[in-house]
Design a protein around this motif. Structure first.
Motif, PDB file in Angstrom:
ATOM      1  N   TYR A 187      -3.284  -5.323  -0.628  1.00 13.59           N
ATOM      2  CA  TYR A 187      -2.519  -5.129  -0.898  1.00 13.59           C
ATOM      3  C   TYR A 187      -1.443  -6.077  -0.349  1.00 13.59           C
ATOM      4  O   TYR A 187      -2.882  -6.210   1.158  1.00 13.59           O
ATOM      5  CB  TYR A 187      -1.729  -3.372  -0.592  1.00 13.59           C
ATOM      6  CG  TYR A 187      -2.010  -2.383  -0.886  1.00 13.59           C
ATOM      7  CD1 TYR A 187      -1.582  -2.060  -2.538  1.00 13.59           C
ATOM      8  CD2 TYR A 187      -3.440  -1.892  -0.569  1.00 13.59           C
ATOM      9  CE1 TYR A 187      -2.535  -1.497  -3.011  1.00 13.59           C
ATOM     10  CE2 TYR A 187      -3.868  -1.040  -1.345  1.00 13.59           C
ATOM     11  CZ  TYR A 187      -3.511  -0.761  -2.839  1.00 13.59           C
ATOM     12  OH  TYR A 187      -3.814   0.616  -3.408  1.00 13.59           O
ATOM     13  N   ARG A 218       0.976  -1.477  -0.113  1.00 12.29           N
ATOM     14  CA  ARG A 218       0.036   0.098  -0.082  1.00 12.29           C
ATOM     15  C   ARG A 218       0.715   1.335  -0.300  1.00 12.29           C
ATOM     16  O   ARG A 218       1.632   1.194   1.090  1.00 12.29           O
ATOM     17  CB  ARG A 218      -0.831   0.036   1.372  1.00 12.29           C
ATOM     18  CG  ARG A 218      -1.718   1.246   1.596  1.00 12.29           C
ATOM     19  CD  ARG A 218      -2.856   1.089   2.188  1.00 12.29           C
ATOM     20  NE  ARG A 218      -2.155   1.180   4.012  1.00 12.29           N
ATOM     21  CZ  ARG A 218      -2.738   1.432   4.414  1.00 12.29           C
ATOM     22  NH1 ARG A 218      -4.326   1.424   5.229  1.00 12.29           N
ATOM     23  NH2 ARG A 218      -2.673   1.593   6.104  1.00 12.29           N
ATOM     24  N   THR A 219       0.332   2.000  -0.533  1.00  8.95           N
ATOM     25  CA  THR A 219       1.610   3.471  -0.900  1.00  8.95           C
ATOM     26  C   THR A 219       0.856   4.349  -0.404  1.00  8.95           C
ATOM     27  O   THR A 219       1.839   5.749   0.112  1.00  8.95           O
ATOM     28  CB  THR A 219       1.914   3.449  -2.322  1.00  8.95           C
ATOM     29  OG1 THR A 219       0.832   3.378  -3.054  1.00  8.95           O
ATOM     30  CG2 THR A 219       2.995   2.306  -2.912  1.00  8.95           C
ATOM     31  N   ASP A 220      -0.585   4.561  -0.270  1.00  8.02           N
ATOM     32  CA  ASP A 220      -0.970   5.868   0.055  1.00  8.02           C
ATOM     33  C   ASP A 220      -2.082   5.130   1.747  1.00  8.02           C
ATOM     34  O   ASP A 220      -2.688   4.313   1.493  1.00  8.02           O
ATOM     35  CB  ASP A 220      -2.446   6.325  -1.038  1.00  8.02           C
ATOM     36  CG  ASP A 220      -3.206   7.176  -0.005  1.00  8.02           C
ATOM     37  OD1 ASP A 220      -2.971   7.379   1.078  1.00  8.02           O
ATOM     38  OD2 ASP A 220      -4.118   7.085  -1.064  1.00  8.02           O
ATOM     39  N   TYR A 271      -2.333   1.142  -8.425  1.00  7.06           N
ATOM     40  CA  TYR A 271      -2.177   1.917  -7.690  1.00  7.06           C
ATOM     41  C   TYR A 271      -3.033   3.360  -8.649  1.00  7.06           C
ATOM     42  O   TYR A 271      -3.051   4.355  -7.745  1.00  7.06           O
ATOM     43  CB  TYR A 271      -0.458   2.240  -7.393  1.00  7.06           C
ATOM     44  CG  TYR A 271      -0.162   0.966  -6.857  1.00  7.06           C
ATOM     45  CD1 TYR A 271      -0.301   1.160  -5.483  1.00  7.06           C
ATOM     46  CD2 TYR A 271       0.645   0.509  -7.735  1.00  7.06           C
ATOM     47  CE1 TYR A 271       0.464   0.801  -4.827  1.00  7.06           C
ATOM     48  CE2 TYR A 271       0.998  -0.153  -6.615  1.00  7.06           C
ATOM     49  CZ  TYR A 271       0.839  -0.611  -5.668  1.00  7.06           C
ATOM     50  OH  TYR A 271       1.587  -1.476  -4.142  1.00  7.06           O
ATOM     51  N   ASP A 302      -5.608   4.546   1.936  1.00 14.25           N
ATOM     52  CA  ASP A 302      -6.181   4.140   1.130  1.00 14.25           C
ATOM     53  C   ASP A 302      -6.899   3.174   2.361  1.00 14.25           C
ATOM     54  O   ASP A 302      -6.000   2.267   3.029  1.00 14.25           O
ATOM     55  CB  ASP A 302      -5.560   2.955   0.311  1.00 14.25           C
ATOM     56  CG  ASP A 302      -6.717   2.300  -0.636  1.00 14.25           C
ATOM     57  OD1 ASP A 302      -7.627   2.147  -0.847  1.00 14.25           O
ATOM     58  OD2 ASP A 302      -5.294   2.216  -1.781  1.00 14.25           O
TER      59      ASP A 302
END
Lengths: 149, 207
Positions: free
Chosen positions: A52, A41-43, B164, A46
């Protein structure tokens, strides 16, 4: 992520580059199946944690632990992470399956959970199911006989 | 306003995509018709922005085996384009080209398999060429890649690739009518969000 206790079957269909992960505590007959699509997960805002591998697995472990799962007796099986398309001259394309598998293994190791069986990689999509009464995990894949993990 | 996700497109923008798709699809149908020496008619395409489950449902069954050809677009438009053959459509093509029919994809031999890949590639190329000309962009296409796999698995490829950015797919669905039989063309053109913006901008519809 779905889980059940005592009896029932949980199934996830057509895992491509995604990874299916089953956690099973045989003592409680408590089993869960998680289907993750991306490694990380990058955000942080979210909300879809189960999408993820990193956040999904941790949340799954947290939830099942709350229902009494004990890590030391938990049986972990993973499947998926296929590469269905190969684009010549662009070897990076479609290796998301491989990255997913690597991340799942990393998180499991950090969580001190050992993988007892896996069916990952290759080029075919897989359907994965777990029978919560017995802990039996079945993998179905095109053109191959059913496989018990 | 720039678009951040496929579902941000308004009616006018979707209409424009439909219009270009219609031209792309008719070029694709012309190539198919020349190749098969058969009349191919098309229905007016529908453009829908769908979530993964909806897309699977619209095209077929999640575990259904289909053949798919995938081409990667680059230069002015980046993204993927996917053509999905279901068994009925594959049989129409193979019967004409090779003189064979199959009960399932698993029985198919190498020759039929590469014939399908080629037809998929031709359809994709004529579609993209018409599209590029109309929009006024240059699009490079990769060598095609094919697979026979579960439909649900194939559709996760673009979903994961853009995972993403968005959870949606843009599905352009027209029907090819051959010998009076309607066959879904199963074409998914998936520019990334950046490219979608530049396409809409070029066409002057980005509000």
């Amino acid at each position: 992520m779905k889980f059940a206790r005592g009896e029932g079957e949980i199934i996830t269909y057509a895992l491509g580059s995604c990874i299916g992960i089953t956690l099973y505590d045989p003592f409680l007959k408590l089993g869960g199946l998680l289907h993750v699509m991306l490694p990380m997960r990058t955000d942080p805002n979210d909300q879809k944690v189960y999408k993820y591998a990193d956040t999904g697995l941790r949340e799954m472990i947290r939830k099942l632990s709350a229902f009494g799962m004990v890590k030391s007796r938990t049986i972990v099986k993973i499947a998926g992470g296929a590469k269905m398309f190969e684009i010549r001259g662009n070897s990076d394309f479609g290796n998301i399956g491989q990255r997913n598998a690597a991340m799942v293994k990393k998180v499991l190791m950090e969580e001190r959970l050992r993988i007892s069986a896996e069916d990952t990689g290759g080029s075919s999509a897989r359907t994965m199911s777990i029978n919560v009464a017995t802990g039996d995990v079945i993998i179905r894949s095109a053109g191959k006989p059913e496989k018990h993990l | 306003m720039r678009i951040k996700s496929y579902e941000d497109m308004n009616l006018q923008e979707l209409d424009v995509m439909k219009e270009i798709s219609s031209i792309g699809t008719s070029h694709a149908a012309t190539s198919l018709s020349k190749l098969l020496q058969k009349e191919v008619r098309i229905t007016i395409p529908e453009v829908s922005v769908l979530g993964y489950e909806e897309a699977v449902e619209r095209i077929g069954e999640i575990e259904e085996l289909v053949a798919a050809t995938l081409v990667q677009m680059s230069r002015d438009v980046n993204g993927l384009i996917l053509f999905i053959f279901k068994m009925d459509m594959a049989n129409v093509v193979l019967e004409k080209l090779i003189g064979n029919r199959y009960a399932s994809f698993e029985e198919m031999d190498e020759l039929s398999y590469s014939a399908l890949e080629e037809v998929g590639n031709i359809i994709i190329c004529s579609y993209v060429n018409a599209f590029a000309q109309l929009v006024g962009v240059d699009i490079d296409l990769s060598v095609p890649s094919s697979t026979v796999n579960m439909l649900g698995g194939i559709l996760t490829v673009p979903i994961a690739e853009y995972g993403y950015e968005t959870d949606k797919l843009m599905y352009i669905n027209a029907e090819f009518v051959m010998d009076g039989v309607r066959l879904s063309d199963g074409l998914l053109m998936l520019p990334d969000i950046e490219s979608l913006n530049s396409i809409l901008e070029k066409l002057g519809v980005l509000s």
